[in-house]
Motif scaffolding. Structure first.
Motif, PDB file in Angstrom:
ATOM      1  N   ALA A 154       0.824  -1.215   0.000  1.00 58.43           N
ATOM      2  CA  ALA A 154       0.000   0.000   0.000  1.00 58.43           C
ATOM      3  C   ALA A 154       0.856   1.262   0.000  1.00 58.43           C
ATOM      4  CB  ALA A 154      -0.943  -0.002   1.198  1.00 58.43           C
ATOM      5  N   GLN A 155       1.825   1.339   0.914  1.00 52.91           N
ATOM      6  CA  GLN A 155       2.641   2.546   0.961  1.00 52.91           C
ATOM      7  C   GLN A 155       3.593   2.623  -0.222  1.00 52.91           C
ATOM      8  OE1 GLN A 155       5.591   2.878   4.123  1.00 52.91           O
ATOM      9  NE2 GLN A 155       5.351   0.728   4.617  1.00 52.91           N
ATOM     10  N   SER A 192       2.806  11.783   4.318  1.00 55.33           N
ATOM     11  CA  SER A 192       3.233  10.425   4.652  1.00 55.33           C
ATOM     12  C   SER A 192       4.752  10.354   4.607  1.00 55.33           C
ATOM     13  CB  SER A 192       2.625   9.430   3.657  1.00 55.33           C
ATOM     14  OG  SER A 192       1.217   9.446   3.713  1.00 55.33           O
ATOM     15  N   SER A 222      -2.996   4.287   7.678  1.00 53.27           N
ATOM     16  CA  SER A 222      -3.625   3.024   7.295  1.00 53.27           C
ATOM     17  C   SER A 222      -2.789   2.223   6.303  1.00 53.27           C
ATOM     18  CB  SER A 222      -5.014   3.295   6.696  1.00 53.27           C
ATOM     19  OG  SER A 222      -4.911   4.133   5.544  1.00 53.27           O
ATOM     20  N   ASP A 223      -1.949   2.897   5.514  1.00 59.16           N
ATOM     21  CA  ASP A 223      -1.134   2.177   4.541  1.00 59.16           C
ATOM     22  C   ASP A 223       0.212   1.735   5.115  1.00 59.16           C
ATOM     23  OD1 ASP A 223       0.224   4.564   4.709  1.00 59.16           O
ATOM     24  OD2 ASP A 223       0.168   5.024   2.564  1.00 59.16           O
ATOM     25  N   ASP A 232       2.967   1.537  -3.294  1.00 58.70           N
ATOM     26  CA  ASP A 232       2.163   2.018  -4.423  1.00 58.70           C
ATOM     27  C   ASP A 232       1.955   3.524  -4.334  1.00 58.70           C
ATOM     28  OD1 ASP A 232       1.938  -0.479  -5.550  1.00 58.70           O
ATOM     29  OD2 ASP A 232      -0.074  -0.891  -4.753  1.00 58.70           O
ATOM     30  N   ALA A 233       1.731   4.015  -3.104  1.00 60.75           N
ATOM     31  CA  ALA A 233       1.544   5.454  -2.907  1.00 60.75           C
ATOM     32  C   ALA A 233       2.821   6.211  -3.252  1.00 60.75           C
ATOM     33  CB  ALA A 233       1.132   5.742  -1.466  1.00 60.75           C
ATOM     34  N   SER A 243       2.507   3.778   6.460  1.00 60.72           N
ATOM     35  CA  SER A 243       3.504   4.842   6.438  1.00 60.72           C
ATOM     36  C   SER A 243       3.437   5.660   7.727  1.00 60.72           C
ATOM     37  CB  SER A 243       3.280   5.767   5.233  1.00 60.72           C
ATOM     38  OG  SER A 243       2.006   6.383   5.297  1.00 60.72           O
TER      39      SER A 243
END
Length: 213
Positions: free
Chosen positions: A110-111, A190, A178-179, A113-114, A181
């Motif tokens: 998740a992080q 983040s 939530s991701d 991808d961000a 980070s």
């Protein structure tokens, strides 16, 4: 035989362990399910850890890396080196490769991808506190992306830099989003702290815009 690259990586990891030990000692005595920085580092190496057994897991990581380096043979391919010059193509390519590696792991996808989205959008910032440099990352695979120049920042040891830069929960654990980070104290953006090549860097990126209603 332990290669020179393995020796540098082991030294860098042991240095980070000392940093994490200082910051995570408080977190080990608190309740909650958030991962500590040391746990995040262990996760990068495929090791599942909890705050309750943090000290043992941390030292196990050093032992694991030492054993891994000692067992390496000259016939095994080595990972291409990444320059520690944040303005170089080598560093930026290594940065993207690291993010893609993190994206392949469910625990950090998740992080990662961000961060990849921020890299493509030109909003991912990389800080080397030890050298006192900060730069806006650019995607070497994008023909339209223009190389950027590093700006000077205050030089600091990572332990003090992280204490000053990251938001904490109740003065103990670092706050997690939530991701997975962290949260940059100055901007609310983040944040991620980890290795690119053989050195540690602090990455920040702005949150993705909320979907239109």
């Amino acid at each position: 035989m332990v290669s020179s690259l393995d020796s540098v990586r082991l030294w860098s990891t042991q240095t980070a362990i000392r940093i994490f030990k200082e910051n995570d000692a408080q977190a080990a005595s608190n309740d909650g399910g958030s991962r500590s920085m040391a746990s995040s580092l262990l996760s990068d190496y495929g090791i599942d850890s909890s705050d309750d057994d943090l000290p043992g897991s941390t030292y196990s990581l050093a032992d694991l890396l030492a054993d891994s380096g000692a067992s390496q043979t000259p016939s095994q391919p080595e990972t291409p080196s990444v320059s520690d010059d944040v303005e170089s193509v080598s560093f930026m390519a290594g940065l993207k490769a690291k993010l893609e590696e993190l994206a392949a792991s469910p625990s950090t996808k998740a992080q990662a991808d961000a961060m990849l989205e921020a890299l493509a959008a030109g909003t991912l910032t990389v800080t080397d506190a030890v050298k006192g440099e900060k730069i806006l990352a650019w995607d070497t695979g994008d023909a339209d992306a223009a190389p950027t120049k590093a700006a000077s920042t205050g030089v600091a040891e990572w332990s003090s830099f992280l204490r000053d830069s990251l938001v904490r929960e109740g003065g103990a654990k670092y706050q997690l989003k939530s991701d997975g980070s962290y949260t940059d104290k100055a901007t609310g953006n983040s944040a991620y702290f980890g290795m690119i090549g053989d050195a540690y860097y602090y990455l920040t990126w702005s949150a993705a815009p909320a979907p239109a209603k």
